[in-house]
Structures are given as C-alpha cells and as structure tokens.
Enzyme design. Structure first.
Site, PDB file in Angstrom:
ATOM      1  N   LYS A 256      79.752  56.573  27.349  1.00 13.18           N
ATOM      2  CA  LYS A 256      80.000  57.940  26.867  1.00 13.18           C
ATOM      3  C   LYS A 256      81.423  58.085  26.301  1.00 13.18           C
ATOM      4  O   LYS A 256      82.217  57.168  26.382  1.00 13.18           O
ATOM      5  CB  LYS A 256      79.733  58.938  27.996  1.00 13.18           C
ATOM      6  CG  LYS A 256      78.273  58.880  28.515  1.00 13.18           C
ATOM      7  CD  LYS A 256      77.247  59.458  27.528  1.00 13.18           C
ATOM      8  CE  LYS A 256      75.842  58.927  27.703  1.00 13.18           C
ATOM      9  NZ  LYS A 256      75.084  59.430  28.828  1.00 13.18           N
TER      10      LYS A 256
HETATM   11  C1  LIG Z   1      73.672  59.537  29.592  1.00 12.47           C
HETATM   12  C2  LIG Z   1      72.829  60.739  29.589  1.00 12.47           C
HETATM   13  C3  LIG Z   1      72.431  61.367  30.769  1.00 12.47           C
HETATM   14  C4  LIG Z   1      72.659  60.772  32.115  1.00 12.47           C
HETATM   15  O1  LIG Z   1      73.994  60.520  32.374  1.00 12.47           O
HETATM   16  P1  LIG Z   1      74.361  59.674  33.678  1.00 12.47           P
HETATM   17  O2  LIG Z   1      75.801  59.999  33.897  1.00 12.47           O
HETATM   18  O3  LIG Z   1      74.153  58.235  33.302  1.00 12.47           O
HETATM   19  O4  LIG Z   1      73.502  60.098  34.770  1.00 12.47           O
HETATM   20  C5  LIG Z   1      71.749  62.570  30.688  1.00 12.47           C
HETATM   21  N1  LIG Z   1      71.432  63.113  29.503  1.00 12.47           N
HETATM   22  C6  LIG Z   1      71.755  62.520  28.344  1.00 12.47           C
HETATM   23  C7  LIG Z   1      71.392  63.197  27.061  1.00 12.47           C
HETATM   24  C8  LIG Z   1      72.441  61.300  28.348  1.00 12.47           C
HETATM   25  O5  LIG Z   1      72.726  60.699  27.192  1.00 12.47           O
END
Ligand SMILES: *Cc1c(COP(=O)(O)O)cnc(C)c1O
Length: 404
Positions: free
Chosen positions: A190
C-alpha cells in the site's frame, strides 16, 4: 533470465529512519501496543484531520471492527462494490450480515444510483471503496446514507493521502459531512506500510473507544494503560472482543512512513502523469480515470485496454510484459467470479459493468522506489506490444480513416 532488469509490480520504500525506529523499539523492551502506537494514532489523526484514530493490525480487522462496533449483525444488509478485495465482503459476512453488491460507475467506483437501487428495509450500512486511490462520489453516498439512516464505512485501503473536495479522506471537521468510520491499510504494497497494519478514523468518540476496547479482547483496559486500584494485573472483559491491536514494532515503521507519505504520493502522481504523457495518442489504451473534485492517491495505475482494437487479450498482454521483464497485477477479480462468493448467490447480474471492465484492466508498476527510467521502460514496452497487436480489421479502418 531477467534478474537484472526485471521490474517487479511492487517494491516497498523503507528507509534508515524506519530501521532505526524499529531497532529502538526492540531495545526499549516494549514490543506490543504502547507508546509508539499511541504516537502513530495521534500523528495519523492529525494528518487526516480526524478527531479519533484507532490502530489495528490490518484493514481487514478494521472493517470487521467498525461493522461490529456499529452493531451491524445478522439480518442486516450492507451494500458494497463488486470491484474490490475479498475482505471488503468477507468482513460483512463475519458480523453475520448479508453483502449486497451495487455495480460500478465509469470511474470504477461504486455507483450511487446503483446503491440506491440496492437499498432495502434491511440495509444498515454502505461500504464504498476508493479504488486505486480515486475517491468515490462521497457527496451522493453521504446523502443516501442520511436519507435512509445508514452507516458509512469507507474502505480507504488505497486512499491514504487522497483528498475529496479539498478534504483528506478520513477528515471529519466540525459541521462537514463525514463517514462513521474510514479504514486504511498499511499492507506491504500500500501507499505507506507497516508490513501488516491498518488505521480506523472516526468522528465519534464513543465509537473510537468501543473499537479500541473490542480490538483487545473486549478488555476494559489495555496493557499499556492498565492501572486500577487493585494494581496493574486487573482487567475486566466487558464484550466479545478480537485480537486486532497493532504492535509498537509496526507503529515504529508507520510513524516514519506517514512522514514520507506526501512525498511518496507526489512521486506516484509524477509517474502517473509520465505514463499518461507517454501513452498519449495510443488508442489501444484508455488512461486511468481522474476527477477534478479529488486528489488521486495513485495507489495503482490502472489503464484499460481497448480490446476491440487489439488482436490479443488481457492475459496475453500481461504475459508479453512478463517476458519483457515487467511485473503487473489486476485489481480486482470481481467478487462474483470467486467460487466462494458465487456459491452465495451474490448476484453477478447486478455487476455487469464490473465484469466488463475486469476484462480490460491491468495494474502497471507504480511506486516511489521506481526510477524515471523504469517508468519509461514500462511505457515503451506497453506501447510496443499494443501497437504490434492492433487488430487487422481495426488497422484497416484507421488507415482508411487517416486517408479520408
Ligand atoms: C488491501 C486491501 C484490503 C485489506 O487490507 P489488509 O490491510 O491487507 O487487511 C481491503 N480492501 C482493499 C480494497 C484492499 O486493497
């Protein structure tokens, strides 16, 4: 084969500051949720302009926690998008509610008109996802929520640092409309990362403290703040909680990643603009959507293939890029296409636009650890592949067009 030149889909940007802070945390003797998590929450709340921020160990945990703390449960329906990561939907199932999919708009985000059609007497909440870091039409979503008395929980996993109508995603300044909870992800790929981690911002003090309590076993006090008349050993379990707290080791990373987030996004935006420019005039490719209302966080750069102009499909395009040493991904496989969700009769008919867009999308490498040279390398390979893959009929048509 491509060991030297391979450009992975993602490489995280971790600097000496993060490494030193993690080391200091390890030496401090306090590893789990403590002073560094408290600081990270405070810093993040200030950055987003949110009254409260609760750190959690993933965005998935954050979505579950927000739904649970708001009391969404069995018999309730929650409207969300088909073009998202699975956990946006599974967390709705975790609280016993029924996910209802509302199709996307041109920009890939949930379409407020489709949300309105999906609302029933059982609907309790809307979970919009800011796909790729481009904010949803929040004005329309807040208006629907107000009119129907629904909660709004934003899945802002892609949107740390994005702005909507001049305000940060997560912002909840006095008097302005805001969602009940906004959930960010600090997963390794991210815009900012703690390895695994997440943050929930909210304008409601009572919701913040309930989420905090539920994030640590439903205990009345956390370990760091534990002090009662009976001493530090005493606590009470007052609700059915979870184990969703973020450790200080992770917050050590988060504190420094957050300080760099603006510069990360600037670089992402610069590279996205470079891609746009390098793809200019390439009719085989439609550039990613943007909006004058928003600052895109550019978590992902997702152009769309104009398949009718090509004699290859998305899979062949991805494979050709891989052979040339370029990693890509697809965000996302629409929810109804996964066997698990298909079995639950999540209506694929109501997701026609998401299913059609899915065939055309490819996420290209876009991250601050890339060099400009690498961006150019990716762009020129994309151009070369697509120009060679022009469908014969279409080639004739464009030639005829240019002659007339
Ligand atoms: C990455 C992601 C999640 C989950 O995030 P985590 O921190 O890995 O649990 C949820 N929604 C979207 C749209 C994502 O891209």
């Amino acid at each position: 084969m491509h060991e030297k030149t391979f450009i992975p889909f993602h490489v995280p940007s971790i600097g000496e500051e993060e490494i030193r802070e993690v080391e200091a945390t390890l030496r401090s003797g306090w590893l789990t949720t403590g002073p560094r998590t408290a600081q990270f929450e405070k810093d993040f709340a200030a950055y987003a302009g949110a009254p409260y921020a609760v750190a959690v160990n993933s965005a998935t945990a954050g979505l579950h926690l927000a739904l649970a703390a708001l009391g969404v449960s069995e018999g309730d329906e929650v409207v969300t998008t088909p073009l998202t990561f699975c956990s946006t939907v599974t967390t709705i199932l975790h609280v016993g509610a029924r996910p209802v999919l509302a199709d996307i708009d041109e920009d890939g985000n949930i379409d407020p008109r489709e949300i309105e059609k999906a609302i029933t007497r059982k609907t309790r909440a809307i979970v919009p996802v800011h796909l790729a870091g481009l904010p949803c039409d929040m004005r329309a979503i807040w208006e629907l929520a107000r009119r129907h008395g629904l909660f709004v929980i934003e899945d802002a996993a892609h949107a740390a640092g994005a702005r909507y109508e001049g305000r940060m995603i997560g912002n909840a300044s006095e008097g302005a409309p805001a969602s009940d909870a906004v959930v960010f992800s600090f997963y390794a790929t991210k815009n900012m990362t703690t390895g695994e981690g997440g943050m929930i911002t909210t304008p409601h003090e009572s919701l913040a403290s309930r989420m905090r309590m539920l994030s640590l076993h439903g205990m009345s006090r956390d370990a760091w703040n534990r002090y009662t008349e009976r001493g530090s050993w005493y606590y009470e379990v007052i609700a059915q909680g979870f184990k969703y707290n973020l450790t200080d080791i992770q917050s050590a990373l988060g504190i420094h990643q957050l300080r760099k987030l603006e510069s990360f996004i600037e670089k992402r935006a610069r590279y996205a603009a470079m891609y746009n420019e390098l793809f200019d005039g390439l009719e085989q490719l439609e550039l990613p959507p943007e909006s004058p209302r928003s600052r895109h966080a550019w978590h992902l750069y997702v152009p769309r293939l104009n398949l009718e102009t090509l004699d290859i499909d998305r899979q062949q395009f991805i494979e050709e890029l891989r052979l040339r040493g370029i990693g890509t991904s697809v965000h996302f496989i629409p929810i109804p296409l996964h066997p698990f969700f298909a079995r639950m009769s999540l209506d694929a008919q109501s997701c026609r636009r998401a299913l059609a867009l899915f065939e055309r999308i490819v996420s290209l490498p876009l991250y601050p650890a890339m060099s400009e040279e690498q961006v150019r390398f990716v762009a020129s390979n994309v151009r070369e592949i697509l120009e060679t893959a022009q469908a014969p009929v279409h080639a004739m048509l464009t030639e005829a067009g240019s002659r007339s």
